[in-house]
Design a protein around this motif. Sequence first.
Motif, PDB file in Angstrom:
ATOM      1  N   ASP A   1     -12.345  -4.423   5.343  1.00 30.64           N
ATOM      2  CA  ASP A   1     -13.218  -5.133   4.404  1.00 30.64           C
ATOM      3  C   ASP A   1     -12.395  -5.845   3.331  1.00 30.64           C
ATOM      4  O   ASP A   1     -12.718  -6.969   2.917  1.00 30.64           O
ATOM      5  CB  ASP A   1     -14.199  -4.157   3.747  1.00 30.64           C
ATOM      6  CG  ASP A   1     -15.245  -3.617   4.732  1.00 30.64           C
ATOM      7  OD1 ASP A   1     -15.447  -4.262   5.782  1.00 30.64           O
ATOM      8  OD2 ASP A   1     -15.828  -2.556   4.446  1.00 30.64           O
ATOM      9  N   ILE A   2     -11.342  -5.181   2.858  1.00 34.07           N
ATOM     10  CA  ILE A   2     -10.473  -5.784   1.841  1.00 34.07           C
ATOM     11  C   ILE A   2      -9.795  -7.035   2.380  1.00 34.07           C
ATOM     12  O   ILE A   2      -9.744  -8.083   1.718  1.00 34.07           O
ATOM     13  CB  ILE A   2      -9.431  -4.751   1.359  1.00 34.07           C
ATOM     14  CG1 ILE A   2     -10.100  -3.700   0.478  1.00 34.07           C
ATOM     15  CG2 ILE A   2      -8.298  -5.444   0.594  1.00 34.07           C
ATOM     16  CD1 ILE A   2      -9.199  -2.533   0.126  1.00 34.07           C
ATOM     17  N   VAL A   3      -9.275  -6.950   3.591  1.00 32.81           N
ATOM     18  CA  VAL A   3      -8.619  -8.105   4.200  1.00 32.81           C
ATOM     19  C   VAL A   3      -9.608  -9.259   4.355  1.00 32.81           C
ATOM     20  O   VAL A   3      -9.301 -10.421   4.031  1.00 32.81           O
ATOM     21  CB  VAL A   3      -8.016  -7.722   5.568  1.00 32.81           C
ATOM     22  CG1 VAL A   3      -7.512  -8.970   6.304  1.00 32.81           C
ATOM     23  CG2 VAL A   3      -6.878  -6.731   5.389  1.00 32.81           C
ATOM     24  N   ASP A   4     -10.793  -8.942   4.833  1.00 34.72           N
ATOM     25  CA  ASP A   4     -11.811  -9.971   5.029  1.00 34.72           C
ATOM     26  C   ASP A   4     -12.160 -10.643   3.702  1.00 34.72           C
ATOM     27  O   ASP A   4     -12.329 -11.862   3.618  1.00 34.72           O
ATOM     28  CB  ASP A   4     -13.054  -9.337   5.656  1.00 34.72           C
ATOM     29  CG  ASP A   4     -13.992 -10.371   6.253  1.00 34.72           C
ATOM     30  OD1 ASP A   4     -13.493 -11.323   6.878  1.00 34.72           O
ATOM     31  OD2 ASP A   4     -15.207 -10.235   6.079  1.00 34.72           O
ATOM     32  N   ALA A  19      -7.187   3.062  -4.693  1.00 34.60           N
ATOM     33  CA  ALA A  19      -6.600   3.661  -3.491  1.00 34.60           C
ATOM     34  C   ALA A  19      -7.704   3.995  -2.490  1.00 34.60           C
ATOM     35  O   ALA A  19      -8.793   4.445  -2.865  1.00 34.60           O
ATOM     36  CB  ALA A  19      -5.830   4.920  -3.854  1.00 34.60           C
ATOM     37  N   ILE A  20      -7.441   3.732  -1.210  1.00 33.24           N
ATOM     38  CA  ILE A  20      -8.401   4.065  -0.163  1.00 33.24           C
ATOM     39  C   ILE A  20      -7.959   5.374   0.492  1.00 33.24           C
ATOM     40  O   ILE A  20      -6.848   5.488   0.995  1.00 33.24           O
ATOM     41  CB  ILE A  20      -8.524   2.929   0.876  1.00 33.24           C
ATOM     42  CG1 ILE A  20      -7.144   2.439   1.349  1.00 33.24           C
ATOM     43  CG2 ILE A  20      -9.306   1.769   0.305  1.00 33.24           C
ATOM     44  CD1 ILE A  20      -7.208   1.333   2.365  1.00 33.24           C
ATOM     45  N   LEU A  21      -8.824   6.353   0.465  1.00 26.74           N
ATOM     46  CA  LEU A  21      -8.432   7.700   0.870  1.00 26.74           C
ATOM     47  C   LEU A  21      -9.201   8.226   2.086  1.00 26.74           C
ATOM     48  O   LEU A  21      -8.694   9.072   2.815  1.00 26.74           O
ATOM     49  CB  LEU A  21      -8.637   8.670  -0.301  1.00 26.74           C
ATOM     50  CG  LEU A  21      -7.885   8.324  -1.590  1.00 26.74           C
ATOM     51  CD1 LEU A  21      -8.290   9.285  -2.696  1.00 26.74           C
ATOM     52  CD2 LEU A  21      -6.383   8.369  -1.372  1.00 26.74           C
ATOM     53  N   LYS A  22     -10.408   7.721   2.323  1.00 30.65           N
ATOM     54  CA  LYS A  22     -11.237   8.301   3.392  1.00 30.65           C
ATOM     55  C   LYS A  22     -11.208   7.415   4.642  1.00 30.65           C
ATOM     56  O   LYS A  22     -10.369   7.588   5.510  1.00 30.65           O
ATOM     57  CB  LYS A  22     -12.664   8.511   2.886  1.00 30.65           C
ATOM     58  CG  LYS A  22     -12.744   9.540   1.754  1.00 30.65           C
ATOM     59  CD  LYS A  22     -14.184   9.734   1.281  1.00 30.65           C
ATOM     60  CE  LYS A  22     -14.241  10.770   0.169  1.00 30.65           C
ATOM     61  NZ  LYS A  22     -15.637  10.977  -0.333  1.00 30.65           N
ATOM     62  N   GLU A  23     -12.137   6.487   4.711  1.00 32.33           N
ATOM     63  CA  GLU A  23     -12.211   5.618   5.895  1.00 32.33           C
ATOM     64  C   GLU A  23     -11.241   4.445   5.713  1.00 32.33           C
ATOM     65  O   GLU A  23     -11.638   3.308   5.477  1.00 32.33           O
ATOM     66  CB  GLU A  23     -13.646   5.123   6.076  1.00 32.33           C
ATOM     67  CG  GLU A  23     -14.665   6.223   6.251  1.00 32.33           C
ATOM     68  CD  GLU A  23     -14.420   7.022   7.522  1.00 32.33           C
ATOM     69  OE1 GLU A  23     -13.881   6.448   8.494  1.00 32.33           O
ATOM     70  OE2 GLU A  23     -14.752   8.222   7.544  1.00 32.33           O
ATOM     71  N   ASP A  55       4.538   2.676   2.311  1.00 33.36           N
ATOM     72  CA  ASP A  55       4.348   3.861   3.145  1.00 33.36           C
ATOM     73  C   ASP A  55       2.900   4.071   3.558  1.00 33.36           C
ATOM     74  O   ASP A  55       2.623   4.790   4.523  1.00 33.36           O
ATOM     75  CB  ASP A  55       4.845   5.109   2.394  1.00 33.36           C
ATOM     76  CG  ASP A  55       6.337   5.050   2.107  1.00 33.36           C
ATOM     77  OD1 ASP A  55       7.038   4.323   2.834  1.00 33.36           O
ATOM     78  OD2 ASP A  55       6.786   5.704   1.151  1.00 33.36           O
ATOM     79  N   GLY A  56       1.952   3.480   2.833  1.00 31.06           N
ATOM     80  CA  GLY A  56       0.553   3.664   3.165  1.00 31.06           C
ATOM     81  C   GLY A  56       0.185   3.141   4.535  1.00 31.06           C
ATOM     82  O   GLY A  56      -0.827   3.556   5.120  1.00 31.06           O
ATOM     83  N   PHE A  57       1.002   2.237   5.072  1.00 36.55           N
ATOM     84  CA  PHE A  57       0.717   1.683   6.399  1.00 36.55           C
ATOM     85  C   PHE A  57       1.384   2.467   7.525  1.00 36.55           C
ATOM     86  O   PHE A  57       1.262   2.091   8.698  1.00 36.55           O
ATOM     87  CB  PHE A  57       1.155   0.213   6.454  1.00 36.55           C
ATOM     88  CG  PHE A  57       0.346  -0.690   5.578  1.00 36.55           C
ATOM     89  CD1 PHE A  57      -1.003  -0.888   5.816  1.00 36.55           C
ATOM     90  CD2 PHE A  57       0.921  -1.333   4.495  1.00 36.55           C
ATOM     91  CE1 PHE A  57      -1.768  -1.720   4.999  1.00 36.55           C
ATOM     92  CE2 PHE A  57       0.178  -2.170   3.678  1.00 36.55           C
ATOM     93  CZ  PHE A  57      -1.167  -2.365   3.935  1.00 36.55           C
ATOM     94  N   TYR A 105       0.849  -1.191   0.000  1.00 33.81           N
ATOM     95  CA  TYR A 105       0.000   0.000   0.000  1.00 33.81           C
ATOM     96  C   TYR A 105       0.885   1.241   0.000  1.00 33.81           C
ATOM     97  O   TYR A 105       1.687   1.459   0.903  1.00 33.81           O
ATOM     98  CB  TYR A 105      -0.886  -0.012   1.247  1.00 33.81           C
ATOM     99  CG  TYR A 105      -1.826   1.174   1.398  1.00 33.81           C
ATOM    100  CD1 TYR A 105      -2.316   1.867   0.292  1.00 33.81           C
ATOM    101  CD2 TYR A 105      -2.245   1.574   2.660  1.00 33.81           C
ATOM    102  CE1 TYR A 105      -3.171   2.944   0.433  1.00 33.81           C
ATOM    103  CE2 TYR A 105      -3.117   2.648   2.830  1.00 33.81           C
ATOM    104  CZ  TYR A 105      -3.577   3.333   1.714  1.00 33.81           C
ATOM    105  OH  TYR A 105      -4.420   4.398   1.858  1.00 33.81           O
ATOM    106  N   THR A 106       0.765   2.015  -1.067  1.00 29.73           N
ATOM    107  CA  THR A 106       1.467   3.290  -1.160  1.00 29.73           C
ATOM    108  C   THR A 106       0.574   4.237  -1.946  1.00 29.73           C
ATOM    109  O   THR A 106      -0.527   3.872  -2.343  1.00 29.73           O
ATOM    110  CB  THR A 106       2.841   3.124  -1.839  1.00 29.73           C
ATOM    111  OG1 THR A 106       3.552   4.352  -1.772  1.00 29.73           O
ATOM    112  CG2 THR A 106       2.710   2.689  -3.288  1.00 29.73           C
ATOM    113  N   THR A 107       1.027   5.458  -2.165  1.00 32.43           N
ATOM    114  CA  THR A 107       0.191   6.452  -2.841  1.00 32.43           C
ATOM    115  C   THR A 107      -0.303   5.936  -4.192  1.00 32.43           C
ATOM    116  O   THR A 107       0.487   5.622  -5.078  1.00 32.43           O
ATOM    117  CB  THR A 107       0.985   7.754  -3.044  1.00 32.43           C
ATOM    118  OG1 THR A 107       1.466   8.200  -1.783  1.00 32.43           O
ATOM    119  CG2 THR A 107       0.086   8.829  -3.649  1.00 32.43           C
ATOM    120  N   GLY A 108      -1.615   5.828  -4.328  1.00 31.92           N
ATOM    121  CA  GLY A 108      -2.200   5.413  -5.598  1.00 31.92           C
ATOM    122  C   GLY A 108      -2.067   3.939  -5.919  1.00 31.92           C
ATOM    123  O   GLY A 108      -2.394   3.509  -7.026  1.00 31.92           O
TER     124      GLY A 108
END
Length: 407
Positions: A221-224, A210-214, A240-242, A180-183
């Motif tokens: 949900d993605i992991v599940d 990309a997930i930007l809000k919640e 870096d997203g983490f 997970y990184t930008t975009g």
Amino acid sequence: MAEKYVGIDLNEKFAMISYYTKGMSEPGTFSMVTGSEAYQIPVCVSRKKGGGQWLYGEEARKNAKEEGGCCVDGLLKKALAAEPVEMEEDIYDSSELLFIFLKKLLGLWQQGGGELWPDKLAITVENMNLEHRKLLGLFAEWLKLPSERLILLDDRESFYYYALSQPAELCAHDAALYYYTTGKLFCWKLSHDRRTMPQVVTIEETRYDAILKERDEEFADIVDETLSGSIVSSVYLIGDGFDGEWMKKSLAVICRGRRAFMGKNLFSKGACYAAAVKSGQTDWPYVYMGDNELNVNISLKVENKGKTEFLSLITAGENWYEAGGECEVILCGSPAVDFWFQPPRSAEAVVRSLELSGMQGREDKTTRLRISVKPLAADKIQFRIMDLGFGEIVKGSEKVWEYTIAV
């Protein structure tokens, strides 16, 4: 003396370098800040004014800022495009600047007590293709590093080597990696078939917007979604997203009966493990079937010293860029060569007979053949057979038969 391995993870923005020797509990990674995990080194170079020494990484950026000079970044992309670079009115080949950066990177290993060059240098990039291989092969020549000491692989394969080099409880079942990184957000789910020997390993990719809000709720949900329906022993979070402490609900979902790990140096460590395995220093009961790996074993049925055996020419799981086999045999029977094709998951083989037109009329066992097998792609194999004759008894015609077969 134990062999020494170095792994470099190289992408458009950063590089990381790890090292490994058999006997170490796991590879170590060089940090640019003592005592920290500052493993990411910007892929850039600058030069001190007046034609002075070359600098790289954060030091190059700092020098350019303080002296008002030029710091060249994006070296990998520029080198692949053969883009010339101007620095202080001098024109440089961008590939040479990349090579200078990589040599500086290897200097970290030398400063840590390593010899001039490691026994194996493994470099991983996101998507290894022919252009990357040509460029990094030129780097080995520039460095005067023998080609057999250079290993090239992509990040998927690095993940494969890393995940399956972990303790048994972490690789007993499937493994998952989230990048997970930008975009960019994707999941790789690694599965290995325990019914085969060696165990056949595949990696399934799922990409997401990309997930930007919640972020926490959406990622949970993605992991599940990605992990449901399979038994996963370990989960790795890369990118870096983490960063930050935003993972609450999602981390709880990940850790339901699984171990989770977060970091940035997995690929450089995986490259080290790859070097050890490819050097034959580690027992490895797996074969990886990726996009660039061959999915079939190809062999000849031969008689050797009175015993019938199979002579392997192509091994399933080999990278098609690097695979190939050659042998010399004496023809017995009809003017044709039978090749045995066997997928790693199958106990059955398919025999493909390649005819040698124009060979009729010779006595049995009076023709020596040179057989070369070379992949043209992961699913396309070229066979080349040359008539060498039989010494002074039968003069070789040097006739060549070529066949290309889809697999």
